[in-house]
Write a protein that holds these residues in place. Structure first.
Motif, mmCIF file in Angstrom:
data_model
loop_
_atom_site.group_PDB
_atom_site.id
_atom_site.type_symbol
_atom_site.label_atom_id
_atom_site.label_comp_id
_atom_site.label_asym_id
_atom_site.label_seq_id
_atom_site.Cartn_x
_atom_site.Cartn_y
_atom_site.Cartn_z
ATOM 1 N N LEU A 148 6.684 9.634 -5.269
ATOM 2 C CA LEU A 148 7.629 10.530 -4.867
ATOM 3 C C LEU A 148 8.983 10.159 -4.941
ATOM 4 N N GLY A 149 9.467 9.040 -5.305
ATOM 5 C CA GLY A 149 10.735 8.541 -5.636
ATOM 6 C C GLY A 149 11.061 8.893 -6.966
ATOM 7 N N VAL A 150 10.316 8.643 -8.105
ATOM 8 C CA VAL A 150 10.211 8.963 -9.268
ATOM 9 C C VAL A 150 10.522 10.355 -9.436
ATOM 10 N N ALA A 151 9.567 11.251 -8.829
ATOM 11 C CA ALA A 151 9.562 12.752 -8.944
ATOM 12 C C ALA A 151 10.761 13.164 -8.732
ATOM 13 N N SER A 152 11.549 12.761 -7.407
ATOM 14 C CA SER A 152 12.788 13.211 -6.910
ATOM 15 C C SER A 152 13.798 12.691 -7.865
ATOM 16 N N GLU A 153 13.624 11.581 -8.346
ATOM 17 C CA GLU A 153 14.683 11.130 -9.198
ATOM 18 C C GLU A 153 14.880 12.004 -10.554
ATOM 19 N N ASN A 195 0.664 -1.209 -0.040
ATOM 20 C CA ASN A 195 0.016 0.028 0.091
ATOM 21 C C ASN A 195 0.892 1.212 -0.084
ATOM 22 N N LEU A 196 2.048 1.243 0.517
ATOM 23 C CA LEU A 196 2.667 2.421 0.699
ATOM 24 C C LEU A 196 3.321 3.136 -0.600
ATOM 25 N N PHE A 197 3.234 2.007 -1.456
ATOM 26 C CA PHE A 197 3.851 2.300 -3.157
ATOM 27 C C PHE A 197 2.983 3.386 -3.682
ATOM 28 N N TRP A 198 1.884 3.500 -3.360
ATOM 29 C CA TRP A 198 0.880 4.556 -3.857
ATOM 30 C C TRP A 198 1.537 5.927 -3.642
ATOM 31 N N PRO A 245 5.275 3.311 -15.566
ATOM 32 C CA PRO A 245 3.886 2.598 -15.638
ATOM 33 C C PRO A 245 4.191 1.112 -15.644
ATOM 34 N N MET A 246 5.456 0.414 -15.780
ATOM 35 C CA MET A 246 5.706 -0.977 -15.891
ATOM 36 C C MET A 246 5.881 -1.233 -14.452
ATOM 37 N N LEU A 247 6.497 -0.553 -13.857
ATOM 38 C CA LEU A 247 7.045 -0.983 -12.324
ATOM 39 C C LEU A 247 5.628 -0.787 -11.517
ATOM 40 N N PHE A 248 5.062 0.463 -11.743
ATOM 41 C CA PHE A 248 3.850 0.597 -10.748
ATOM 42 C C PHE A 248 2.499 -0.347 -11.240
ATOM 43 N N SER A 249 2.274 -0.580 -12.576
ATOM 44 C CA SER A 249 1.447 -1.475 -12.688
ATOM 45 C C SER A 249 1.637 -3.085 -12.103
ATOM 46 N N HIS A 250 3.000 -3.278 -12.045
ATOM 47 C CA HIS A 250 3.470 -4.737 -11.519
ATOM 48 C C HIS A 250 2.882 -4.681 -10.099
#
Length: 214
Positions: A149-154, A141-144, A189-194
């Motif tokens: 946040l991580g991707v935006a920071s990257e 659930n935390l990944f939502w 999208p690939m990582l998130f959808s997984h």
């Protein structure tokens, strides 16, 4: 409560990794407020890089079937992070967003994600009943929040490294970084959808178990 052998090498790897990321999370919560930026960046960037490089083990574990994690997903996540820890933090440390709160948000997002993930794997390997329910809920659930946040920071950090790469090395470095940023378009999208697919399976299993217990 029955347990699997504590000396399982994979279990020890996950426990050790959870501890290392916990150390980084401690630094973000306790050390950063005391020293601020950019001191915090220079204080932990090498440690962060060393810990993240250790994740290459996971690529080999996936490649040789030691774990069931998808190879492409694992490689994509590790590669994107190494672009930051090696490509930017080691060779382009002057990147503006590495010296402000963007770097701190990156460390927090990565650290919480990995502490939960590695702890989850550790308990799954050492407890016959699997990881505690709270840890399972956190894992799926935390990944939502943490993934975006991580991707935006990257992306913000890489973007701020573009002019640095061009002035310090060449225009080719700038274009290489832009190309890397473009890989996030299919990669995220690939990582998130997984994770979304995995969450549906896990939450369905939890609801089914809860109904049986009631």
């Amino acid at each position: 409560m029955g347990k699997v052998s504590f000396v399982n090498p994979l279990a020890l790897y996950n426990l050790f990794s959870a501890g290392l990321w916990g150390y980084l999370l401690y630094n973000a919560i306790v050390v950063y407020p005391k020293i601020g930026q950019p001191e915090f960046f220079y204080e932990i960037k090498s440690t962060l890089n060393a810990i993240q490089c250790g994740a290459l083990i996971e690529v080999f574990n996936s490649l040789f079937g030691i774990v069931r994690a998808p190879l492409l997903t694992t490689f994509a996540q590790v590669a994107s992070r190494l672009l930051l820890t090696i490509g930017v933090f080691q060779y382009l440390p002057e990147a503006e967003n590495a010296h402000n709160k963007t770097f701190v948000s990156l460390v927090i997002a990565w650290s919480i994600t990995e502490v939960v993930r590695y702890s989850f794997y550790y308990f799954n390997l050492t407890l016959t009943c699997g990881a505690p329910k709270l840890l399972v809920l956190l894992r799926y659930n935390l990944f939502w929040v943490l993934y975006p946040l991580g991707v935006a920071s990257e992306l913000l950090i890489i973007y701020s490294a573009l002019p640095v790469g061009e002035s310090k090395y060449s225009a080719n470095v700038r274009w290489a970084l832009i190309a890397a940023m473009l890989t996030y378009i299919p990669g995220f999208p690939m990582l998130f959808s997984h994770m979304v697919v995995q969450r549906k399976k896990i939450m369905r299993s939890i609801r089914s178990t809860t109904k049986k217990e009631n």
